[in-house]
Design a protein around this motif. Structure first.
Motif, PDB file in Angstrom:
ATOM      1  N   ALA A 278      65.016 -48.542  92.947  1.00  0.00           N
ATOM      2  CA  ALA A 278      66.094 -48.751  93.913  1.00  0.00           C
ATOM      3  C   ALA A 278      67.367 -48.059  93.461  1.00  0.00           C
ATOM      4  O   ALA A 278      67.570 -47.789  92.282  1.00  0.00           O
ATOM      5  CB  ALA A 278      66.350 -50.250  94.088  1.00  0.00           C
ATOM      6  N   THR A 279      68.224 -47.827  94.406  1.00  0.00           N
ATOM      7  CA  THR A 279      69.515 -47.212  94.135  1.00  0.00           C
ATOM      8  C   THR A 279      70.613 -48.091  94.724  1.00  0.00           C
ATOM      9  O   THR A 279      70.379 -48.828  95.669  1.00  0.00           O
ATOM     10  CB  THR A 279      69.582 -45.790  94.719  1.00  0.00           C
ATOM     11  N   MET A 280      71.779 -48.011  94.164  1.00  0.00           N
ATOM     12  CA  MET A 280      72.903 -48.772  94.699  1.00  0.00           C
ATOM     13  C   MET A 280      73.626 -47.987  95.795  1.00  0.00           C
ATOM     14  O   MET A 280      74.453 -48.513  96.509  1.00  0.00           O
ATOM     15  CB  MET A 280      73.894 -49.128  93.583  1.00  0.00           C
ATOM     16  N   ALA A 281      73.314 -46.698  95.929  1.00  0.00           N
ATOM     17  CA  ALA A 281      73.922 -45.890  96.988  1.00  0.00           C
ATOM     18  C   ALA A 281      73.370 -46.341  98.340  1.00  0.00           C
ATOM     19  O   ALA A 281      72.207 -46.723  98.448  1.00  0.00           O
ATOM     20  CB  ALA A 281      73.614 -44.421  96.754  1.00  0.00           C
ATOM     21  N   PRO A 282      74.191 -46.307  99.373  1.00  0.00           N
ATOM     22  CA  PRO A 282      73.722 -46.730 100.707  1.00  0.00           C
ATOM     23  C   PRO A 282      72.475 -45.976 101.111  1.00  0.00           C
ATOM     24  O   PRO A 282      72.390 -44.771 100.873  1.00  0.00           O
ATOM     25  CB  PRO A 282      74.900 -46.403 101.613  1.00  0.00           C
ATOM     26  N   PRO A 283      71.498 -46.606 101.699  1.00  0.00           N
ATOM     27  CA  PRO A 283      71.433 -48.044 101.993  1.00  0.00           C
ATOM     28  C   PRO A 283      70.799 -48.791 100.838  1.00  0.00           C
ATOM     29  O   PRO A 283      69.655 -49.219 100.920  1.00  0.00           O
ATOM     30  CB  PRO A 283      70.549 -48.102 103.230  1.00  0.00           C
ATOM     31  N   GLY A 284      71.512 -48.938  99.767  1.00  0.00           N
ATOM     32  CA  GLY A 284      71.015 -49.575  98.551  1.00  0.00           C
ATOM     33  C   GLY A 284      70.700 -51.046  98.729  1.00  0.00           C
ATOM     34  O   GLY A 284      70.776 -51.601  99.823  1.00  0.00           O
ATOM     35  N   VAL A 285      70.356 -51.659  97.628  1.00  0.00           N
ATOM     36  CA  VAL A 285      69.904 -53.056  97.640  1.00  0.00           C
ATOM     37  C   VAL A 285      70.965 -53.974  98.232  1.00  0.00           C
ATOM     38  O   VAL A 285      70.660 -54.808  99.082  1.00  0.00           O
ATOM     39  CB  VAL A 285      69.511 -53.506  96.216  1.00  0.00           C
ATOM     40  N   PHE A 286      72.229 -53.825  97.820  1.00  0.00           N
ATOM     41  CA  PHE A 286      73.249 -54.732  98.330  1.00  0.00           C
ATOM     42  C   PHE A 286      73.484 -54.531  99.825  1.00  0.00           C
ATOM     43  O   PHE A 286      73.719 -55.488 100.553  1.00  0.00           O
ATOM     44  CB  PHE A 286      74.562 -54.594  97.548  1.00  0.00           C
ATOM     45  N   ALA A 287      73.410 -53.300 100.300  1.00  0.00           N
ATOM     46  CA  ALA A 287      73.546 -53.054 101.735  1.00  0.00           C
ATOM     47  C   ALA A 287      72.407 -53.720 102.497  1.00  0.00           C
ATOM     48  O   ALA A 287      72.623 -54.321 103.553  1.00  0.00           O
ATOM     49  CB  ALA A 287      73.576 -51.550 102.011  1.00  0.00           C
ATOM     50  N   GLN A 288      71.208 -53.632 101.947  1.00  0.00           N
ATOM     51  CA  GLN A 288      70.057 -54.259 102.602  1.00  0.00           C
ATOM     52  C   GLN A 288      70.168 -55.783 102.565  1.00  0.00           C
ATOM     53  O   GLN A 288      69.835 -56.463 103.532  1.00  0.00           O
ATOM     54  CB  GLN A 288      68.764 -53.799 101.944  1.00  0.00           C
ATOM     55  N   LEU A 289      70.656 -56.325 101.445  1.00  0.00           N
ATOM     56  CA  LEU A 289      70.839 -57.777 101.354  1.00  0.00           C
ATOM     57  C   LEU A 289      71.942 -58.248 102.303  1.00  0.00           C
ATOM     58  O   LEU A 289      71.852 -59.332 102.879  1.00  0.00           O
ATOM     59  CB  LEU A 289      71.149 -58.195  99.921  1.00  0.00           C
ATOM     60  N   SER A 290      72.980 -57.435 102.478  1.00  0.00           N
ATOM     61  CA  SER A 290      74.040 -57.785 103.432  1.00  0.00           C
ATOM     62  C   SER A 290      73.464 -57.902 104.834  1.00  0.00           C
ATOM     63  O   SER A 290      73.862 -58.774 105.606  1.00  0.00           O
ATOM     64  CB  SER A 290      75.161 -56.741 103.397  1.00  0.00           C
ATOM     65  N   GLY A 291      72.511 -57.049 105.151  1.00  0.00           N
ATOM     66  CA  GLY A 291      71.839 -57.129 106.440  1.00  0.00           C
ATOM     67  C   GLY A 291      71.028 -58.399 106.621  1.00  0.00           C
ATOM     68  O   GLY A 291      70.728 -58.799 107.747  1.00  0.00           O
ATOM     69  N   LEU A 292      70.685 -59.042 105.507  1.00  0.00           N
ATOM     70  CA  LEU A 292      69.940 -60.302 105.560  1.00  0.00           C
ATOM     71  C   LEU A 292      70.855 -61.525 105.478  1.00  0.00           C
ATOM     72  O   LEU A 292      70.380 -62.649 105.444  1.00  0.00           O
ATOM     73  CB  LEU A 292      68.914 -60.360 104.419  1.00  0.00           C
ATOM     74  N   GLY A 293      72.164 -61.288 105.408  1.00  0.00           N
ATOM     75  CA  GLY A 293      73.095 -62.407 105.393  1.00  0.00           C
ATOM     76  C   GLY A 293      73.932 -62.560 104.144  1.00  0.00           C
ATOM     77  O   GLY A 293      74.775 -63.450 104.067  1.00  0.00           O
ATOM     78  N   LEU A 294      73.742 -61.714 103.135  1.00  0.00           N
ATOM     79  CA  LEU A 294      74.531 -61.809 101.911  1.00  0.00           C
ATOM     80  C   LEU A 294      75.999 -61.558 102.224  1.00  0.00           C
ATOM     81  O   LEU A 294      76.350 -60.579 102.875  1.00  0.00           O
ATOM     82  CB  LEU A 294      74.048 -60.790 100.881  1.00  0.00           C
ATOM     83  N   ASP A 295      76.855 -62.450 101.765  1.00  0.00           N
ATOM     84  CA  ASP A 295      78.302 -62.292 101.889  1.00  0.00           C
ATOM     85  C   ASP A 295      78.846 -62.121 100.483  1.00  0.00           C
ATOM     86  O   ASP A 295      78.928 -63.084  99.719  1.00  0.00           O
ATOM     87  CB  ASP A 295      78.920 -63.512 102.577  1.00  0.00           C
ATOM     88  N   ARG A 296      79.230 -60.911 100.131  1.00  0.00           N
ATOM     89  CA  ARG A 296      79.650 -60.614  98.753  1.00  0.00           C
ATOM     90  C   ARG A 296      80.978 -61.256  98.394  1.00  0.00           C
ATOM     91  O   ARG A 296      81.373 -61.241  97.238  1.00  0.00           O
ATOM     92  CB  ARG A 296      79.683 -59.113  98.544  1.00  0.00           C
ATOM     93  N   SER A 297      81.666 -61.865  99.350  1.00  0.00           N
ATOM     94  CA  SER A 297      82.915 -62.559  99.034  1.00  0.00           C
ATOM     95  C   SER A 297      82.658 -63.979  98.548  1.00  0.00           C
ATOM     96  O   SER A 297      83.573 -64.639  98.060  1.00  0.00           O
ATOM     97  CB  SER A 297      83.841 -62.585 100.255  1.00  0.00           C
TER      98      SER A 297
END
Length: 87
Positions: free
Chosen positions: A49-68
């Motif tokens: 995996a890569t952290m560059a879009p659409p990286g893991v965090f971007a994909q998790l945000s699509g599932l509801g992850l709120d990084r705040s």
């Protein structure tokens, strides 16, 4: 306190196995919900995996992850290394 958001991240080939185990457990306990059934599972190989879009965090945000919000990430991964010994 906001409700807990559970996200499952694992190898794509492992998710169906975990989903079947969770379904069996939840049926025995009288429940019917699981992480995969809620659309909160991401199948990804974290070794590639890569952290560059659409990286893991971007994909998790699509599932509801709120990084705040405070977040706990648990990774149950094994990395195999091969060692060559020369005489």
């Amino acid at each position: 306190m906001p409700p807990l958001l559970a996200l499952q991240v694992d190898l794509p080939s492992v998710l169906p196995v975990k989903e079947a185990m969770a379904t069996t457990f939840l049926k025995a306990e009288g429940g019917s919900r699981s992480v995969g059934a809620e659309g909160r599972a991401l199948g990804v190989d974290l070794n590639r995996a890569t952290m560059a879009p659409p990286g893991v965090f971007a994909q998790l945000s699509g599932l509801g992850l709120d990084r705040s919000l405070p977040t706990l990430v648990v990774s149950e991964a094994t990395r195999h290394t091969h060692t060559c010994m020369h005489a």
